[in-house]
Motif scaffolding. Structure first.
Motif, PDB file in Angstrom:
ATOM      1  N   HIS A 124      23.163  33.227  32.639  1.00  0.00           N
ATOM      2  CA  HIS A 124      22.405  32.016  32.941  1.00  0.00           C
ATOM      3  C   HIS A 124      22.960  30.827  32.162  1.00  0.00           C
ATOM      4  O   HIS A 124      23.315  30.943  30.985  1.00  0.00           O
ATOM      5  N   GLY A 125      23.042  29.694  32.838  1.00  0.00           N
ATOM      6  CA  GLY A 125      23.551  28.485  32.214  1.00  0.00           C
ATOM      7  C   GLY A 125      25.041  28.291  32.379  1.00  0.00           C
ATOM      8  O   GLY A 125      25.570  27.253  31.976  1.00  0.00           O
ATOM      9  N   GLU A 126      25.728  29.284  32.958  1.00  0.00           N
ATOM     10  CA  GLU A 126      27.179  29.200  33.102  1.00  0.00           C
ATOM     11  C   GLU A 126      27.621  29.145  34.559  1.00  0.00           C
ATOM     12  O   GLU A 126      28.816  29.266  34.832  1.00  0.00           O
ATOM     13  N   PHE A 127      26.700  28.975  35.484  1.00  0.00           N
ATOM     14  CA  PHE A 127      27.091  28.934  36.893  1.00  0.00           C
ATOM     15  C   PHE A 127      26.237  27.911  37.646  1.00  0.00           C
ATOM     16  O   PHE A 127      25.108  27.599  37.246  1.00  0.00           O
ATOM     17  N   THR A 128      26.815  27.384  38.700  1.00  0.00           N
ATOM     18  CA  THR A 128      26.093  26.467  39.562  1.00  0.00           C
ATOM     19  C   THR A 128      25.411  27.257  40.677  1.00  0.00           C
ATOM     20  O   THR A 128      25.639  28.458  40.852  1.00  0.00           O
ATOM     21  N   VAL A 129      24.601  26.566  41.451  1.00  0.00           N
ATOM     22  CA  VAL A 129      23.939  27.218  42.588  1.00  0.00           C
ATOM     23  C   VAL A 129      24.976  27.736  43.578  1.00  0.00           C
ATOM     24  O   VAL A 129      24.872  28.862  44.082  1.00  0.00           O
ATOM     25  N   GLU A 130      26.002  26.931  43.849  1.00  0.00           N
ATOM     26  CA  GLU A 130      27.030  27.353  44.803  1.00  0.00           C
ATOM     27  C   GLU A 130      27.797  28.571  44.299  1.00  0.00           C
ATOM     28  O   GLU A 130      28.172  29.450  45.082  1.00  0.00           O
ATOM     29  N   GLU A 131      28.029  28.635  42.979  1.00  0.00           N
ATOM     30  CA  GLU A 131      28.723  29.798  42.421  1.00  0.00           C
ATOM     31  C   GLU A 131      27.862  31.051  42.529  1.00  0.00           C
ATOM     32  O   GLU A 131      28.367  32.148  42.781  1.00  0.00           O
ATOM     33  N   LEU A 132      26.559  30.891  42.349  1.00  0.00           N
ATOM     34  CA  LEU A 132      25.647  32.021  42.531  1.00  0.00           C
ATOM     35  C   LEU A 132      25.671  32.507  43.970  1.00  0.00           C
ATOM     36  O   LEU A 132      25.770  33.716  44.231  1.00  0.00           O
ATOM     37  N   VAL A 133      25.595  31.573  44.899  1.00  0.00           N
ATOM     38  CA  VAL A 133      25.621  31.928  46.319  1.00  0.00           C
ATOM     39  C   VAL A 133      26.930  32.626  46.676  1.00  0.00           C
ATOM     40  O   VAL A 133      26.947  33.634  47.389  1.00  0.00           O
ATOM     41  N   SER A 134      28.046  32.120  46.154  1.00  0.00           N
ATOM     42  CA  SER A 134      29.345  32.736  46.422  1.00  0.00           C
ATOM     43  C   SER A 134      29.401  34.151  45.867  1.00  0.00           C
ATOM     44  O   SER A 134      29.946  35.064  46.500  1.00  0.00           O
ATOM     45  N   ALA A 135      28.838  34.347  44.681  1.00  0.00           N
ATOM     46  CA  ALA A 135      28.841  35.679  44.074  1.00  0.00           C
ATOM     47  C   ALA A 135      28.063  36.664  44.935  1.00  0.00           C
ATOM     48  O   ALA A 135      28.494  37.807  45.148  1.00  0.00           O
ATOM     49  N   VAL A 136      26.919  36.244  45.441  1.00  0.00           N
ATOM     50  CA  VAL A 136      26.099  37.116  46.291  1.00  0.00           C
ATOM     51  C   VAL A 136      26.855  37.473  47.561  1.00  0.00           C
ATOM     52  O   VAL A 136      26.873  38.636  47.985  1.00  0.00           O
ATOM     53  N   ARG A 137      27.501  36.493  48.166  1.00  0.00           N
ATOM     54  CA  ARG A 137      28.250  36.767  49.398  1.00  0.00           C
ATOM     55  C   ARG A 137      29.459  37.654  49.132  1.00  0.00           C
ATOM     56  O   ARG A 137      29.729  38.603  49.871  1.00  0.00           O
ATOM     57  N   ASP A 138      30.192  37.335  48.078  1.00  0.00           N
ATOM     58  CA  ASP A 138      31.469  38.017  47.836  1.00  0.00           C
ATOM     59  C   ASP A 138      31.296  39.463  47.391  1.00  0.00           C
ATOM     60  O   ASP A 138      32.119  40.315  47.717  1.00  0.00           O
ATOM     61  N   VAL A 139      30.249  39.744  46.613  1.00  0.00           N
ATOM     62  CA  VAL A 139      30.104  41.106  46.091  1.00  0.00           C
ATOM     63  C   VAL A 139      29.864  42.102  47.219  1.00  0.00           C
ATOM     64  O   VAL A 139      30.171  43.284  47.087  1.00  0.00           O
ATOM     65  N   THR A 140      29.362  41.635  48.358  1.00  0.00           N
ATOM     66  CA  THR A 140      29.131  42.548  49.485  1.00  0.00           C
ATOM     67  C   THR A 140      30.439  43.062  50.070  1.00  0.00           C
ATOM     68  O   THR A 140      30.447  44.091  50.750  1.00  0.00           O
ATOM     69  N   VAL A 141      31.535  42.357  49.807  1.00  0.00           N
ATOM     70  CA  VAL A 141      32.841  42.810  50.304  1.00  0.00           C
ATOM     71  C   VAL A 141      33.747  43.244  49.150  1.00  0.00           C
ATOM     72  O   VAL A 141      34.961  43.340  49.291  1.00  0.00           O
ATOM     73  N   GLY A 142      33.142  43.475  47.987  1.00  0.00           N
ATOM     74  CA  GLY A 142      33.891  44.042  46.878  1.00  0.00           C
ATOM     75  C   GLY A 142      34.608  43.068  45.979  1.00  0.00           C
ATOM     76  O   GLY A 142      35.425  43.474  45.149  1.00  0.00           O
ATOM     77  N   ARG A 143      34.331  41.769  46.103  1.00  0.00           N
ATOM     78  CA  ARG A 143      34.966  40.790  45.219  1.00  0.00           C
ATOM     79  C   ARG A 143      34.051  40.517  44.024  1.00  0.00           C
ATOM     80  O   ARG A 143      32.933  40.053  44.201  1.00  0.00           O
ATOM     81  N   ALA A 144      34.544  40.807  42.837  1.00  0.00           N
ATOM     82  CA  ALA A 144      33.733  40.675  41.628  1.00  0.00           C
ATOM     83  C   ALA A 144      33.646  39.216  41.177  1.00  0.00           C
ATOM     84  O   ALA A 144      34.561  38.425  41.427  1.00  0.00           O
ATOM     85  N   HIS A 145      32.551  38.885  40.513  1.00  0.00           N
ATOM     86  CA  HIS A 145      32.364  37.548  39.959  1.00  0.00           C
ATOM     87  C   HIS A 145      31.913  37.656  38.513  1.00  0.00           C
ATOM     88  O   HIS A 145      31.040  38.463  38.182  1.00  0.00           O
ATOM     89  N   PHE A 146      32.528  36.818  37.634  1.00  0.00           N
ATOM     90  CA  PHE A 146      32.157  36.785  36.223  1.00  0.00           C
ATOM     91  C   PHE A 146      32.074  35.331  35.775  1.00  0.00           C
ATOM     92  O   PHE A 146      32.952  34.532  36.095  1.00  0.00           O
ATOM     93  N   THR A 147      31.030  34.999  35.026  1.00  0.00           N
ATOM     94  CA  THR A 147      30.988  33.683  34.399  1.00  0.00           C
ATOM     95  C   THR A 147      31.851  33.727  33.135  1.00  0.00           C
ATOM     96  O   THR A 147      32.253  34.793  32.687  1.00  0.00           O
ATOM     97  N   PRO A 148      32.172  32.570  32.533  1.00  0.00           N
ATOM     98  CA  PRO A 148      33.172  32.536  31.461  1.00  0.00           C
ATOM     99  C   PRO A 148      32.926  33.499  30.313  1.00  0.00           C
ATOM    100  O   PRO A 148      33.856  34.175  29.853  1.00  0.00           O
ATOM    101  N   THR A 149      31.694  33.591  29.812  1.00  0.00           N
ATOM    102  CA  THR A 149      31.423  34.481  28.683  1.00  0.00           C
ATOM    103  C   THR A 149      31.716  35.926  29.044  1.00  0.00           C
ATOM    104  O   THR A 149      32.341  36.670  28.270  1.00  0.00           O
ATOM    105  N   ALA A 150      31.272  36.355  30.226  1.00  0.00           N
ATOM    106  CA  ALA A 150      31.503  37.729  30.661  1.00  0.00           C
ATOM    107  C   ALA A 150      32.985  37.981  30.891  1.00  0.00           C
ATOM    108  O   ALA A 150      33.517  39.040  30.522  1.00  0.00           O
ATOM    109  N   ALA A 151      33.678  37.021  31.503  1.00  0.00           N
ATOM    110  CA  ALA A 151      35.112  37.188  31.751  1.00  0.00           C
ATOM    111  C   ALA A 151      35.886  37.317  30.446  1.00  0.00           C
ATOM    112  O   ALA A 151      36.824  38.116  30.332  1.00  0.00           O
ATOM    113  N   THR A 152      35.492  36.544  29.435  1.00  0.00           N
ATOM    114  CA  THR A 152      36.152  36.627  28.127  1.00  0.00           C
ATOM    115  C   THR A 152      35.955  38.001  27.504  1.00  0.00           C
ATOM    116  O   THR A 152      36.884  38.578  26.919  1.00  0.00           O
TER     117      THR A 152
END
Length: 263
Positions: A124-152
């Motif tokens: 929380h605090g590291e993503f925009t609404v559009e990034e959240l929406v993209s993460a929800v869409r992309d994970v259904t086809v196996g594309r992972a999403h990480f915000t900066p802290t998690a990616a680090t």
């Protein structure tokens, strides 16, 4: 001769009718904070291709809801009363895809979530609404999403693993070109490791827990990964230490990995 259909569409009808829209992505939001649940639901429900089918306030309810609704994605908090997110994660990933959506940004929690099968980790605090929406869409086809802290956290873990591997088993500058010779070199080591571990006579569960101990996990993380209580983990560890004739985690890990110094 029967009348043939006209090759020209009737007035007002398109020549090529539009393709039907794909079914919206079905989402369950699991968070113990009702304000967070309501906010996420409002953000996602405003999209034509996403629908929130249910909410859950803890890990147990998330599992029950996922079984009932069979969503495409579960947005899962980490810290919740009762059954927390990490404990519920292995059960949820057997049903659907999961994205951790949480305030918890500690590196060990991120790694535990990935080991549990999470398809993404958003703080929380590291993503925009559009990034959240993209993460929800992309994970259904196996594309992972990480915000900066998690990616680090993931990157640092990979680097430390790579460094440890190089230090433990440095490779020559010009590796051998014979695959057969390499196989002959490695097979006795693997065989020796199997023989060594078999001599400890650990049960399948004890061997699993010993692997997790050797990977550096705490009792709490092991409990979450194996979906058992910390007391049960401690009981297993006591039996493991007795079988390995060890008095500490580091000593047990060294013997288990075959790196203990023998007299």
């Amino acid at each position: 001769m029967p009348d043939l259909p006209s090759p020209h569409p009737a007035a007002g009808q398109p020549l090529f009718p539009p393709s039907p829209r794909p079914a919206p992505v079905r989402v369950v939001v699991a968070d113990d904070n009702p304000v967070v649940r309501a906010g996420l639901t409002a953000l996602l429900s405003g999209r034509e291709d996403i629908t929130v089918v249910a909410q859950a306030s803890d890990g147990r309810e998330a599992c029950e809801t996922a079984l009932r609704h069979r969503p495409d994605v579960v947005l899962l908090d980490v810290r919740m009363p009762g059954v927390d997110g990490l404990s519920a994660l292995p059960h949820l990933t057997a049903i659907t895809r999961v994205v951790m959506l949480t305030y918890s940004h500690e590196a060990d929690i991120v790694r535990a979530a990935l080991r549990g099968g999470a398809g993404g980790y958003l703080v929380h605090g590291e993503f925009t609404v559009e990034e959240l929406v993209s993460a929800v869409r992309d994970v259904t086809v196996g594309r992972a999403h990480f915000t900066p802290t998690a990616a680090t956290a993931v990157l640092e873990h990979l680097r430390s693993d790579a460094t440890a591997h190089v230090e433990a088993d440095p490779k020559p500058l010009f590796p051998m070109t014979s695959a057969e010779a390499l196989s002959q070199l490695q097979s006795p080591v693997r065989q020796s490791s199997r023989v060594l571990r078999a001599g400890f006579q650990l049960s399948a569960r004890e061997a699993e827990i010993m692997d997790l101990i050797a990977s550096g996990m705490t009792n709490q993380q092991i409990a979450a990964t194996c979906f058992i209580s910390e007391k049960t983990v401690k009981n297993h560890i006591n039996r493991i230490f007795a079988k390995l004739h060890s008095s500490s985690r580091s000593e047990a890990a060294a013997k288990w990995l075959g790196t203990a110094v023998t007299s």
